[in-house]
Every structure is written in C-alpha cells, then in structure tokens.
Design a protein around this motif. Structure first.
Motif, mmCIF file in Angstrom:
data_model
loop_
_atom_site.group_PDB
_atom_site.id
_atom_site.type_symbol
_atom_site.label_atom_id
_atom_site.label_comp_id
_atom_site.label_asym_id
_atom_site.label_seq_id
_atom_site.Cartn_x
_atom_site.Cartn_y
_atom_site.Cartn_z
ATOM 1 N N SER A 74 0.905 -1.041 -0.028
ATOM 2 C CA SER A 74 0.033 -0.109 -0.087
ATOM 3 C C SER A 74 0.864 1.196 0.040
ATOM 4 O O SER A 74 2.245 1.212 0.160
ATOM 5 N N TRP B 292 -4.372 -4.455 1.680
ATOM 6 C CA TRP B 292 -3.236 -4.375 0.609
ATOM 7 C C TRP B 292 -3.779 -3.630 -0.758
ATOM 8 O O TRP B 292 -5.017 -3.366 -0.623
ATOM 9 N N ASP B 293 -2.822 -2.984 -1.313
ATOM 10 C CA ASP B 293 -3.074 -2.103 -2.349
ATOM 11 C C ASP B 293 -4.000 -1.079 -2.087
ATOM 12 O O ASP B 293 -4.996 -0.530 -3.214
ATOM 13 N N VAL B 294 -3.721 -0.380 -1.126
ATOM 14 C CA VAL B 294 -4.700 0.967 -0.667
ATOM 15 C C VAL B 294 -3.698 2.014 -1.016
ATOM 16 O O VAL B 294 -2.426 1.966 -0.730
ATOM 17 N N CYS C 153 -9.115 -3.781 0.847
ATOM 18 C CA CYS C 153 -8.178 -3.865 -0.219
ATOM 19 C C CYS C 153 -8.352 -2.983 -1.347
ATOM 20 O O CYS C 153 -9.583 -2.739 -1.661
ATOM 21 N N LYS C 154 -7.642 -2.142 -1.836
ATOM 22 C CA LYS C 154 -7.781 -1.547 -3.372
ATOM 23 C C LYS C 154 -8.742 -0.176 -2.967
ATOM 24 O O LYS C 154 -9.035 0.207 -3.791
ATOM 25 N N CYS C 155 -8.768 0.118 -1.784
ATOM 26 C CA CYS C 155 -9.500 1.603 -1.348
ATOM 27 C C CYS C 155 -8.391 2.787 -2.100
ATOM 28 O O CYS C 155 -7.452 2.516 -1.842
ATOM 29 N N ALA D 279 -14.043 -2.893 0.052
ATOM 30 C CA ALA D 279 -12.814 -3.080 -0.795
ATOM 31 C C ALA D 279 -13.258 -2.310 -2.201
ATOM 32 O O ALA D 279 -14.364 -2.246 -2.524
ATOM 33 N N GLY D 280 -12.196 -1.665 -2.806
ATOM 34 C CA GLY D 280 -12.497 -0.553 -3.964
ATOM 35 C C GLY D 280 -13.053 0.481 -3.911
ATOM 36 O O GLY D 280 -13.214 1.269 -4.772
#
Length: 228
Positions: free
Chosen positions: A125, A143-145, A179-181, A197-198
């Motif tokens: 992130s 993850w991936d924030v 995740c992925k926010c 998420a997202g």
C-alpha cells in the motif's frame, strides 16, 4: 511436521532480522538521539529502500525496542521475498505507539503524517502526504490501498489561480480500510468504520459503526462493529 515448519519459519524470520541490521542501525541513529537509537525502536527490513532520510520521526515518550516495524509481515498472495518498500520522507512522521508498515509499502511524506497506536499497514500500500494525513488508534489498512492528500500537479483557472490545493485526510480510530481502496484529499473517515474493498473516498462521512463502500461511496450497513 507442524513443529518442523514452525522451526523453519522461525529461522527464516531470524535470518531476515540479521539482514536488516544495517538499515535498522542507519535509520535509528539518523533520526533519534543516541540513547533512544540504542534501543532500536524502529526495525527496518533489508527489502526497504531508504530513498530519502530527511525530515523528522517522532515517537511516544515510552520507547520500546522494535515498536515500529517497516517492511515485514506476510500477505500470502504476494511474494515478500521480491517485494520492496520505499521510505521517502522530508516531512514529519509521528508514531503514536506500536506500528507495522508491511512489506512492499511506500511512504512518501513531505507534510505531516500522524499514525496512531497499533497502526497496521499490511502490504503493498502507499501513503503520499504533501500536507497532513492523520490516522487514529487501532487502524488496519489492507493491501493495495492508496492514501493521497495531493494531486501532485497544480491546476490553474483562466486567472492563473490554483484550483486544486492540497487538503488534509483524517481517519478516525478503529478503522478497517479494505483492499484496493483509494482515499483522496478531503477524505474523512469516522471512528469504528469499515471501508469496503475498492471504495473511492474524497469527502467527509459522519456517524460511527458503519460500512462505507462504492464509487461514489455510500453507507452500506449501520450499527456494525469489526474485530481483528
């Protein structure tokens, strides 16, 4: 068999700690007074790129060894052996207590970044702080924030006035960011909130114990609580 696996993991973790000694020493003796640095309050993985060691790092009055860990952890669907984090700081990073910045995570700070106690940024992130970003206590980032309080490049109107200034981001206590926010400038997350998420958030929400999600975001559930 389970005992053997646990022993292998213990050896692997010990090996990573040994490899992290040079960057850990460099980080602590750069940022802290000698007596504080000797306690090694921050442990830095050898897989973390110390791109810019400027600005300040602030710790609470009571300092413990390895209270802040940078570049460790393990999220199973990432290859942590090849995952590389980045520390690029010319501003101020304040830790309110124990914190974990997971493997592959990036901090780019030229403003003021405040992380409350028991902050957990799991893996891969990114936080980009040009002005001010604040997290309360007991926050969990998946993850991936991406959290970013700036557009990086200025926009001007016909009168040459800037129309996209940097704006603070405020995240309350006991917040779980899925995740992925993406949290952009002006985002405000209440206490005891889950971001699904997202989710893309760039405005303020009010009210506790709720799930916020979507783009544009809305309240999906109320009167809920989450646990680690």
């Amino acid at each position: 068999m389970q005992t053997e696996k646990q022993n292998v993991m213990t050896f692997f973790d010990f090996f990573n700690i040994v490899r992290s000694i040079p960057k850990t020493l460099r980080f602590n003796f750069h940022y802290f007074p000698f007596k504080t640095a000797l306690k090694l309050p921050v442990v830095v993985s050898h897989r973390t790129y110390l791109r810019e060691l400027h600005g300040k790092v602030e710790l609470p009055e009571k300092v413990q060894t390895a209270m802040v860990k940078i570049g460790f952890g393990d999220v199973g669907h990432y290859d942590r052996k090849r995952s590389r984090g980045i520390w690029q700081v010319s501003g101020t990073v304040s830790f309110g207590g124990k914190a974990s910045i997971g493997h592959g995570s990036k901090l780019s700070v030229r403003g003021d970044l405040k992380l409350g106690a028991d902050f957990n940024m799991t893996a891969e992130s990114t936080i980009v702080c040009a002005k001010e970003i604040t997290f309360g206590n007991d926050c969990l980032m998946s993850w991936d924030v991406l959290v970013m309080d700036t557009d990086e490049h200025p926009l001007f109107n016909k009168d040459n006035e800037r129309i996209n200034p940097d704006r603070p981001i405020v995240v309350g206590s006991h917040v779980w960011i899925g995740c992925k926010c993406i949290l952009l400038k002006g985002a405000e997350v209440p206490n005891d909130t889950v971001l699904a998420a997202g989710t893309l958030l760039k405005s303020a929400f009010a009210g506790d114990n709720q799930v916020i999600g979507g783009n544009p975001p809305s309240i999906l559930k109320r009167e809920v609580h989450w646990a680690h």
